[in-house]
Design an enzyme around this catalytic site. Structure first.
Site, PDB file in Angstrom:
ATOM      1  N   LYS A  80       0.799  -0.988   0.273  1.00 51.07           N
ATOM      2  CA  LYS A  80       0.030   0.081  -0.170  1.00 51.07           C
ATOM      3  C   LYS A  80       0.913   1.360   0.014  1.00 51.07           C
ATOM      4  CE  LYS A  80      -3.738   2.125   2.553  1.00 51.07           C
ATOM      5  NZ  LYS A  80      -4.453   2.107   3.954  1.00 51.07           N
ATOM      6  N   SER A 156      -9.321   1.869   3.104  1.00 50.84           N
ATOM      7  CA  SER A 156      -8.220   2.569   2.267  1.00 50.84           C
ATOM      8  C   SER A 156      -7.126   1.799   1.440  1.00 50.84           C
ATOM      9  CB  SER A 156      -7.730   3.851   2.889  1.00 50.84           C
ATOM     10  OG  SER A 156      -7.078   3.221   3.856  1.00 50.84           O
ATOM     11  N   SER A 180      -9.438  -0.436   7.232  1.00 49.07           N
ATOM     12  CA  SER A 180      -8.823  -0.312   5.940  1.00 49.07           C
ATOM     13  C   SER A 180      -8.295  -1.416   5.423  1.00 49.07           C
ATOM     14  CB  SER A 180      -7.916   0.965   5.893  1.00 49.07           C
ATOM     15  OG  SER A 180      -8.459   2.169   5.997  1.00 49.07           O
TER      16      SER A 180
END
Lengths: 479, 60
Positions: A80, A156, A180
């Site tokens: 990420k 996210s 997330s």
């Protein structure tokens, strides 16, 4: 095109060990899927194809010389873009974030995976600074759901979920402040694990809510998540909040028998809630039957102050996020999308009294939960209240952390595993949580569930690019 | 929210150094109105300060 066969880390490792595949072949397979689907799914912000190929050659050579680094030797991983790595920039998917962050290189979690033989394939898309709504109005890729590109993949850790779902990488790292990791795992049909707070160090991770943030894996199976967590876990001098208690999940604990394990189900949170889809309720009923058939004792429970600790978590996290980011926010305000800056502004307006009360609620709920944990080993719930939202209408996004955020405030381990999809074939997730430090028990429950189900094996059909403009849905214009 | 409340929001944000525009203020004010309701609910919880003055110890 169908995504690459959904091989797990364990299965890839077995193929490598048997000489059926080389690391180079595995990396080329991941790159081929990314070439076919990354552009229209918006999975990666940055790809490191050349570096990955070079590392694959080195790792193949090690195997030829009889040296294996262990179960992660030669396994590709996507990171990420909130986590710094040696390979390239860290953007947080924002024009407002200083590029200096990425210059610090690998944090402990990434470094430990790399030392164990993993190959970093690229940096994946997120929500802007883990807060903004997806938009086509900035120069970053718009993350789309691999099961239906007109829909959101969850966030996210958006690209990390779709990377695993499609086979662009068999493993990915995400971060989780209110759900997330688990939310994209649920909506993209993969397995995602938020470890106990502090078990996996956060050094190198852009802080959102420092006392709520967790780094954790997304992968095909719970077993893979256990391998990744075990490798990343352990105290790190660069993370003041990393734990010195060593409660990493041992391999031998994964196969713990579910017979007699007490699983508490807070039906009051989802059976009577108008915000929870019927398909989620039906899938939950089936998932609980699977757990009961495996020997678990499923009991109804009530979870005290659930809504309050969830609200307190989101408030405390946004206060910490703003506090961490205030100077940059003021300087970069107009380079940051409107939805992210609107969210962060709530931290600017909140008072010290509100922040302190959020912490008190959190501590009080933690105390009250002790009696619940005395009666059950695991708490099961849906991960998300519905399947993926259409990108054209994200108005329901506020409800998504409802099942996940309380576990961030309490810092306990929580896992999302795929359960039966909805009628349109869109993935849905079962969440399993346990007491602080009982990461192995949570993972063993998920592993047992996946021994009896195959939803985690499903792979999406990768269709043609979607011509689809969501830029009118919200005004996030930069000035 | 009244116009005065919205003006107060804008003033507080600008005092923080945030160069908000009119649309920012409108959207933030709407979100803040919802947050005030949440904050009021949390404040109404009768939690003894002496016992629960801090986050769980493991969170620092």
């Amino acid at each position: 095109m169908r995504a690459a066969p959904p091989m797990s880390i364990r299965e890839i490792g077995a193929s490598l060990g048997a000489g059926d595949m080389t690391v180079t072949e595995i990396v080329e397979q991941c790159i081929a899927v990314a070439d076919a689907a990354d552009e229209h799914l918006g999975t990666y912000i940055t790809r490191f194809d050349d570096a990955a190929r070079a590392q694959a050659e080195r790792l193949d050579l090690e195997l030829q010389n009889g040296r294996s680094r262990g179960p992660l030797h030669g396994i590709p991983v996507a990171i990420k873009d909130l986590l710094a790595t040696d390979d390239g920039p860290t953007t947080a998917q924002s024009l407002g974030w200083s590029t200096e962050w990425g210059e610090r290189g690998d944090g402990a979690a990434v470094r430990r995976l790399r030392d164990a033989g993993m190959i970093v394939m690229g940096k994946t898309t997120t929500m802007e600074i883990a807060s903004g709504l997806p938009t086509a109005d900035d120069p970053f890729p718009l993350p789309r759901n691999p099961w239906d590109p007109r829909r959101w993949p969850g966030g996210s850790s958006s690209g990390s979920g779709s990377a695993v779902a499609t086979g662009m990488a068999p493993a990915a790292l995400g971060t989780d402040t209110g759900g997330s990791i688990r939310c994209p795992a649920s909506l993209s049909g993969v397995t995602g694990f938020k470890p106990s707070f502090g078990l996996v160090p956060k050094s190198g991770c852009i802080p959102v809510g420092l006392t709520y943030d967790h780094v954790g894996p997304l992968a095909r199976t719970t077993e893979d998540c256990a391998i990744l967590t075990r490798t990343m876990a352990g105290w790190d001098a660069e993370d003041a909040l990393s734990s010195k208690e060593d409660h990493r999940p041992a391999d031998s604990m994964l196969n713990r028998d579910l017979r007699g394990v007490r699983i508490g189900v807070p039906r009051h949170l989802y059976e009577d809630s108008s915000g929870v889809e019927d398909s989620v309720r039906r899938a939950m009923a089936e998932a609980l039957d699977v757990l009961a058939t495996a020997g678990a004792v499923v009991v109804d429970i009530s979870v005290p102050f659930w809504r309050e600790v969830g609200d307190a978590t989101m408030l405390g996290a946004v206060c910490e996020h703003y506090a961490n980011f205030a100077d940059e926010l003021a300087e970069a305000w107009h380079r940051i999308g409107r939805s992210a800056r609107v969210t962060l502004a709530i931290g600017a307006l909140s008072s010290a009294r509100d922040y302190a009360q959020a912490q008190r609620v959190r501590a009080y709920a933690d105390d009250q939960m002790r009696s619940v944990w005395n009666g059950v080993d695991i708490i099961a719930s849906p991960t998300t209240p519905r399947s993926a939202l259409p990108l054209e209408d994200m108005s329901g996004i506020g409800a998504f952390p409802g099942f996940t955020s309380p576990w961030n405030g309490l810092g306990v381990p929580a896992l999302s595993v795929p359960m039966r999809p909805d009628a349109e074939g869109l993935p849905q997730g079962l969440q399993l949580a346990g007491p602080y430090g009982h990461d192995a028990h949570v993972l063993s429950a998920g592993h047992s569930f996946q021994q009896s189900t195959s939803w985690h094996r499903a792979a999406p059909e990768l269709g043609p690019p979607v011509q689809h403009d969501v830029s009118d849905r919200q005004d996030s214009a930069r000035r | 929210m009244t116009d005065k409340n919205i003006d107060d929001v804008a003033e507080r944000l600008r005092a923080e150094g945030l160069p908000v525009d009119a649309q920012d203020v409108a959207e933030i004010s709407e979100r803040w109105r919802e947050q005030l309701e949440v904050n009021a609910r949390l404040r109404s919880m009768p939690i003894p300060f002496a016992s629960y003055g801090l986050a769980p110890r493991r969170h620092g």
